[in-house]
Design a protein around this motif. Structure first.
Motif, short mmCIF file in Angstrom:
data_model
loop_
_atom_site.label_atom_id
_atom_site.label_comp_id
_atom_site.label_asym_id
_atom_site.label_seq_id
_atom_site.Cartn_x
_atom_site.Cartn_y
_atom_site.Cartn_z
N CYS A 1 19.16 50.55 21.74
CA CYS A 1 19.26 49.11 21.44
C CYS A 1 18.31 48.33 22.34
CB CYS A 1 20.70 48.62 21.57
SG CYS A 1 21.31 48.47 23.26
N HIS A 2 18.38 46.99 22.21
CA HIS A 2 17.56 46.07 23.02
C HIS A 2 16.08 46.23 22.68
CE1 HIS A 2 17.03 43.19 26.21
NE2 HIS A 2 18.23 43.37 26.71
N PHE A 3 15.75 46.31 21.39
CA PHE A 3 14.35 46.42 20.98
C PHE A 3 14.06 45.47 19.82
CE2 PHE A 3 16.73 49.81 18.84
CZ PHE A 3 16.47 49.54 17.51
N THR B 1 28.40 42.12 28.95
CA THR B 1 27.96 42.96 30.08
C THR B 1 27.37 42.13 31.21
OG1 THR B 1 25.77 43.27 29.08
CG2 THR B 1 27.47 44.93 28.57
N HIS B 2 26.82 40.95 30.90
CA HIS B 2 26.31 40.02 31.91
C HIS B 2 25.98 38.70 31.25
CE1 HIS B 2 22.65 41.84 30.30
NE2 HIS B 2 21.92 40.90 30.87
N HIS B 3 25.49 37.75 32.06
CA HIS B 3 25.43 36.36 31.59
C HIS B 3 24.12 35.93 30.95
CE1 HIS B 3 23.59 36.30 35.59
NE2 HIS B 3 22.98 35.20 35.20
N HIS B 4 23.10 36.79 30.84
CA HIS B 4 21.85 36.33 30.23
C HIS B 4 22.07 35.96 28.77
CE1 HIS B 4 19.69 38.75 33.59
NE2 HIS B 4 19.90 37.50 33.96
N GLU B 5 21.28 34.99 28.32
CA GLU B 5 21.58 34.35 27.03
C GLU B 5 21.56 35.30 25.83
OE1 GLU B 5 19.41 33.24 29.25
OE2 GLU B 5 19.65 31.06 29.54
N ASP B 6 20.77 36.37 25.91
CA ASP B 6 20.75 37.30 24.77
C ASP B 6 21.99 38.22 24.77
OD1 ASP B 6 19.50 38.29 27.10
OD2 ASP B 6 18.40 39.83 26.00
N HIS B 7 22.85 38.04 25.78
CA HIS B 7 24.10 38.80 25.85
C HIS B 7 25.30 37.85 25.85
CE1 HIS B 7 21.94 42.57 27.01
NE2 HIS B 7 21.05 41.67 27.39
N GLY C 1 24.96 48.42 28.74
CA GLY C 1 24.54 47.10 29.18
C GLY C 1 23.06 47.11 29.50
N ASP C 2 22.61 46.21 30.36
CA ASP C 2 21.22 46.21 30.81
C ASP C 2 21.18 46.93 32.14
OD1 ASP C 2 20.38 44.81 28.65
OD2 ASP C 2 19.59 43.09 29.75
N THR C 3 20.48 48.01 32.20
CA THR C 3 20.46 48.79 33.44
C THR C 3 19.18 49.60 33.58
OG1 THR C 3 21.72 50.36 34.80
CG2 THR C 3 21.64 50.83 32.43
N GLY D 1 9.18 38.81 24.17
CA GLY D 1 9.06 38.78 25.63
C GLY D 1 10.00 39.73 26.34
N ASN D 2 10.96 40.27 25.62
CA ASN D 2 11.99 41.06 26.31
C ASN D 2 12.56 42.18 25.46
OD1 ASN D 2 13.91 41.94 28.07
ND2 ASN D 2 15.33 40.26 27.71
N SER D 3 11.84 42.63 24.49
CA SER D 3 12.41 43.66 23.62
C SER D 3 11.36 44.65 23.19
CB SER D 3 13.09 43.02 22.40
OG SER D 3 14.07 42.12 22.80
N1 LIG Z 1 10.94 33.86 32.11
C1 LIG Z 1 12.10 34.48 31.96
C2 LIG Z 1 12.14 35.81 31.54
C3 LIG Z 1 13.37 36.43 31.36
N2 LIG Z 1 14.51 35.76 31.61
C4 LIG Z 1 15.80 36.39 31.49
O1 LIG Z 1 15.76 37.59 32.22
C5 LIG Z 1 16.59 38.53 31.54
C6 LIG Z 1 16.33 39.98 31.76
O2 LIG Z 1 17.00 40.81 30.82
P1 LIG Z 1 18.00 40.28 29.73
O3 LIG Z 1 19.32 40.20 30.34
O4 LIG Z 1 17.93 41.04 28.44
O5 LIG Z 1 17.51 38.81 29.41
C7 LIG Z 1 16.39 38.25 30.12
C8 LIG Z 1 16.20 36.75 30.06
O6 LIG Z 1 17.38 36.09 29.70
C9 LIG Z 1 14.46 34.45 32.02
O7 LIG Z 1 15.50 33.84 32.20
N3 LIG Z 1 13.24 33.82 32.18
#
Ligand SMILES: Nc1ccn([C@@H]2O[C@@H]3COP(=O)(O)O[C@H]3[C@H]2O)c(=O)n1
Length: 260
Positions: A219-221, A78-84, A167-169, A226-228
């Motif tokens: 999802c996404h929890f 859905t996009h390029h962030h590392e958790d995806h 996705g993330d929205t 830091g992000n869930s």
């Molecule tokens: N300090 C941070 C905090 C978050 N992030 C990225 O931002 C993204 C937001 O949503 P996501 O796509 O689930 O993944 C997060 C991090 O990769 C990041 O790259 N650096």
């Protein structure tokens, strides 16, 4: 072991097996034994690249090499962030006899990983990709802000079912009404973390009201502190109170459920 279980599972005509991989990752198996993976997070690269609050809490239940052996019909992002888009996992996939479908910034990341261009298909909102007789992918709206301007949601039609992975929205009633008017959705997969612009559990319930699927999977929890974020119990309670006709399915890591 999880993949063996999924491979041995008989999926009837008109059904899809849905396996939750954690975070926003899912693996689907159709009756015709086609496998589609979306946004799998295999490694711990978020902690390495972002910091200690992004250490993964739950182990990955699948190895990239094993996924490779499934001969995926499609690897979707859905996009390029590392958790995806997990760069560590992707380079561990040796044969790579499958094609990636992802937005342009993700395709750039794949090229940096030396994935041949012939195996990278860029997708953007409004695109439809047909893969064989029983798999169609529609790239639809997602708004992940400036963090990923080309992020998309994905509507996946396979085995007679329609799955919408958001996705993330953020929440956007107008965009969700457009999607509801276009597709007859069986299953919505919705982020509930409420961070970095994403919907929280209340937004996900409001989205469900518009999209009106048969069922919804949050999802996404609980994967990366830091992000869930995400109040799953609150989500289930609100669904029961406000939308009792829509079935919420709270999936544990590695759980497989059948969508009919
Ligand atoms: N300090 C941070 C905090 C978050 N992030 C990225 O931002 C993204 C937001 O949503 P996501 O796509 O689930 O993944 C997060 C991090 O990769 C990041 O790259 N650096």
């Amino acid at each position: 072991m999880l993949l063996t279980k999924l491979q041995q599972l008989q999926v009837d005509e008109g059904s899809v097996a849905i396996c939750f991989l954690g975070q926003a990752g899912f693996l689907f198996k159709s009756a015709s034994e086609q496998y589609v993976i979306i946004d799998p997070y295999f490694s711990n690269v978020c902690e390495e690249r972002i910091g200690p609050a992004f250490k993964r809490l739950m182990p990955s239940l699948i190895d990239p090499e094993q996924v490779d052996e499934l001969k995926l019909a499609a690897y979707l992002m859905t996009h390029h962030h590392e958790d995806h888009l997990d760069p560590v996992g992707i380079v561990q996939m040796n044969n790579k006899a499958f094609t990636f479908y992802a937005p342009p910034a993700s395709i750039d990341c794949l090229k940096e990983l030396d994935i041949p261009t012939s195996r990278c298909i860029p997708i953007a909102e409004g695109d439809t990709v047909r893969i064989g007789d029983d798999l169609t992918i529609h790239a639809v709206f997602a708004d992940h802000g400036e963090l990923a301007p080309d992020a998309v949601g994905l509507v996946i039609e396979m085995s007679g079912t329609t799955i919408y992975h958001m996705g993330d929205t953020c929440y956007d009633a107008e965009a969700f009404h457009r999607i509801a008017d276009t597709f007859d959705i069986d299953l919505v997969i919705a982020p509930i973390n409420g961070k970095f612009g994403n919907m929280d559990e209340t937004d996900a319930v409001k989205a469900a009201e518009i999209l009106n699927p048969k069922c919804i999977i949050p999802c996404h929890f609980w994967m990366l502190p830091g992000n869930s974020g995400g109040d799953v119990a609150g989500f289930l309670e609100q669904m029961r109170e406000k939308l009792p006709h829509i079935q919420p399915r709270f999936m544990t890591l590695g759980e497989i459920t059948l969508l009919r």
